[in-house]
Design a protein around this motif. Structure first.
Motif, mmCIF file in Angstrom:
data_model
loop_
_atom_site.group_PDB
_atom_site.id
_atom_site.type_symbol
_atom_site.label_atom_id
_atom_site.label_comp_id
_atom_site.label_asym_id
_atom_site.label_seq_id
_atom_site.Cartn_x
_atom_site.Cartn_y
_atom_site.Cartn_z
ATOM 1 N N ALA A 1 0.824 -1.205 0.000
ATOM 2 C CA ALA A 1 0.000 0.000 0.000
ATOM 3 C C ALA A 1 0.858 1.255 0.000
ATOM 4 O O ALA A 1 0.528 2.247 -0.671
ATOM 5 N N ASP B 1 2.221 1.488 -3.660
ATOM 6 C CA ASP B 1 1.264 1.639 -4.756
ATOM 7 C C ASP B 1 0.176 2.678 -4.503
ATOM 8 O O ASP B 1 -0.550 3.034 -5.429
ATOM 9 N N GLU B 2 0.031 3.164 -3.245
ATOM 10 C CA GLU B 2 -1.061 4.083 -2.935
ATOM 11 C C GLU B 2 -0.610 5.417 -2.352
ATOM 12 O O GLU B 2 -1.398 6.362 -2.332
ATOM 13 N N GLN C 1 -6.021 0.050 -7.975
ATOM 14 C CA GLN C 1 -6.882 0.119 -6.801
ATOM 15 C C GLN C 1 -8.303 0.524 -7.199
ATOM 16 O O GLN C 1 -8.492 1.547 -7.878
ATOM 17 N N ARG D 1 -11.438 1.977 -5.743
ATOM 18 C CA ARG D 1 -11.853 2.744 -4.569
ATOM 19 C C ARG D 1 -13.357 2.998 -4.659
ATOM 20 O O ARG D 1 -13.862 3.408 -5.709
ATOM 21 N N ILE E 1 -10.890 0.339 -0.315
ATOM 22 C CA ILE E 1 -10.082 0.033 -1.500
ATOM 23 C C ILE E 1 -9.951 -1.472 -1.659
ATOM 24 O O ILE E 1 -9.722 -2.201 -0.680
ATOM 25 N N THR F 1 -7.561 -3.965 -3.923
ATOM 26 C CA THR F 1 -6.367 -3.987 -4.768
ATOM 27 C C THR F 1 -6.467 -5.132 -5.765
ATOM 28 O O THR F 1 -6.714 -6.280 -5.378
#
Length: 573
Positions: A216, A219-220, A350, A352, A388, A390
């Motif tokens: 996370a 990638d986020e 992701q 969301r 979220i 993934t």
């Protein structure tokens, strides 16, 4: 070489270095265990790093400021005025307080954030607090410095010395603005470098809670992503006309009646039936359009709704190219007897979403079914908060399409609605954290340049306290314009009595001011970088155009016109 070494010592100051080293060593020696009662893991090492960061930031700031002052010493006109502003800034108590707060608090923040949270939340918290603190402190410093540097010179009659010199009032204002903007650039560069360094070289290197936390963070958070909104599998326009056709088939009289209603409004009661049916279909279409849109964003009990994300072809193409390159390298390694290369790191996107339900549910949670790439699963969704999922990039089809099907499995479940414009979106990486952070700093600097000109404009015709108040009011309205716009919709809507009429007038005035300054909040670079979203070069250029050129230029022109006509001294014979 000796000259430059002497210059550095003169600007930084041996006392600064000595005091900083003493503080670092002393505190680092004294504290040998975590401090009781503090959530963050503060130890001698973290105190050592914090003290070193404070000392380094102060030294770098003084060195950079000294270099700029040294470069400006050879300038005249506006450049000479800019240098005097820099000299004045380090003597003005208000400005020094804001600069000291910024240079001291930023290095401390990474070590006072709770260590119990997952690493991605710690990094986001640090970015949010540090960027917000930098923006607020520099904005306030800029306003107070801009108002003070001009109004105090006029009040104390120091401007008489400048008035007799061969420099126009426009060049004088430009020099004041340039000096403040250069000071902001130095402070923003130092603070930005500290924030970026602590984020990438300290916090991001700490051990994550687990593999999901590390993924996370990568990638986020430390990334720049864009959002893709879904489309219906069957276009909404087609759904609307299907409903109109069904109504016409089942009850053609209803369509004709709708047409007669339109004819009455147009005053064409003698229209032929064909025209009435045409008007009726159009009116039915308009009535069904909102209904179909709401139905598409909602999933009722025992219903399934499919959402299609297309335009993802570049993502799957890039991933397939990486896989093909690995296969080629593997084949070449096998043929030459070499070990196979490592697998390419799997990439993720992701999904969301944020939902609300038609009625309250226990613990604000509801069970829903979701299907993607042929896989079905049941998940527990929480109402009112963003969540979220993934997904691997290879879930996208070769055509660049990803279909997400939501199913409401129980007849007793309430209707689930994906709320707001961002009720459901697909986020994927397009850039890295570093360039995104740089664009955020540039946008912040552009806004500070506007505030510097705003403060100078206010000081051309107002004293220091009133000029600061005016600039702060405009700044506050600009920052909170989205909230004010929403609040004003429900204010002043009852002009029946005297008080209601006054409220309505206040509403129109406030709405006008909010509309004028709303552009300031249209570039939320800070929230974008904290959420790992892209703040593009296009957005940076738009911010430069509207706030840096148009707004700053208009405010500067207004200030120049006022200052040009202002009588600074009266000649007496």
């Amino acid at each position: 070489m000796k000259r430059w070494f002497a210059f550095i010592l003169d600007r930084v100051g041996p006392l600064d270095i000595a005091v900083g080293l003493v503080i670092v060593v002393a505190i680092g020696r004294l504290i040998e265990r975590p401090i009781a009662g503090v959530e963050a893991p503060i130890t001698s090492d973290t105190v050592l790093l914090a003290c070193f960061g404070i000392t380094a930031l102060i030294c770098v700031f003084r060195l950079a400021l000294g270099l700029i002052q040294y470069a400006l010493r050879f300038g005249s006109g506006s450049l000479g005025v800019a240098r005097t502003v820099l000299d004045e800034a380090i003597r003005m108590k208000v400005a020094v307080v804001f600069m000291a707060l910024l240079l001291v608090i930023v290095p401390i923040l990474p070590f006072v954030i709770s260590g119990d949270e997952p690493l991605r939340y710690r990094v986001q918290s640090f970015l949010s607090y540090s960027l917000m603190l930098t923006s607020v402190l520099l904005s306030l410093m800029t306003i107070f410095l801009a108002c003070g540097t001009l109004s105090n010179e006029i009040t104390d009659k120091q401007i008489f010395i400048t008035a007799v010199k061969p420099i126009s009032r426009g060049a004088y204002l430009a020099g004041k603005w340039l000096g403040i903007v250069m000071l902001d650039a130095v402070l923003l560069t130092v603070a930005g470098a500290a924030i970026y360094g602590f984020t990438t070289f300290y916090l991001a290197q700490l051990p994550p809670a687990d593999m999901l936390d590390a993924q996370a963070l990568r990638d986020e958070v430390l990334v720049a992503r864009v959002a893709s909104r879904p489309d219906p599998k069957i276009p909404l326009e087609d759904r609307v006309w299907m409903m109109v056709e069904q109504l016409e088939k089942e009850n053609p009289g209803a369509i004709e009646q709708l047409g007669r209603e339109t004819a009455m409004e147009l005053g064409m009661m003698g229209a032929q039936r064909g025209k009435l049916m045409e008007w009726g279909r159009t009116l039915a279409h308009n009535q069904y359009a909102d209904q179909v849109l709401k139905q598409w964003k909602s999933v009722g009990p025992m219903r399934t709704e499919v959402y299609v994300f297309d335009e993802l072809k570049p993502l799957i193409t890039e991933w397939q190219a990486k896989v093909q390159a690995w296969n080629d390298a593997k084949a070449a390694a096998e043929s030459s007897g070499q070990p196979a290369p490592p697998l390419p790191q799997r990439e993720f996107i992701q999904l969301r979403y944020k939902i609300k339900t038609s009625k309250n549910v226990p613990d604000n949670q509801i069970i829903m079914g979701v299907a993607y790439n042929g896989q079905r699963r049941m998940i527990k969704m929480t109402t009112g908060s963003a969540q979220i999922i993934t997904l691997p990039v290879d879930f996208i089809s070769d055509e660049g399409v990803l279909e997400i099907a939501w199913h409401n499995p129980l007849p007793t479940n309430p209707t689930v609605t994906f709320s707001g414009s961002d009720g459901m979106e697909l986020l994927y990486k397009v850039d890295s954290f570093g360039p995104n952070f740089l664009r955020t700093m540039l946008a912040m600097w552009i806004k500070l340049a506007f505030l510097a000109m705003l403060g100078l404009m206010a000081a051309t015709f107002l004293g220091f306290p009133v000029a600061c108040l005016l600039a702060l009011l405009i700044y506050g309205a600009a920052v909170t314009s989205p909230f004010l716009t929403d609040s004003l919709r429900s204010f002043g809507n009852k002009p029946e009595d005297t008080f209601g009429a006054i409220e309505m007038v206040m509403k129109y005035i406030a709405s006008g001011v909010t509309t004028l300054v709303s552009k300031y909040a249209d570039y939320p670079a800070t929230s974008q970088v904290v959420d790992g979203r892209l703040f593009s070069w296009g957005s940076t250029g738009s911010c430069l155009l509207w706030i840096g050129l148009v707004w700053t230029g208009l405010i500067g022109s207004l200030g120049w016109l006022i200052f040009r006509r202002r009588e600074l001294a009266r000649v007496q014979v």
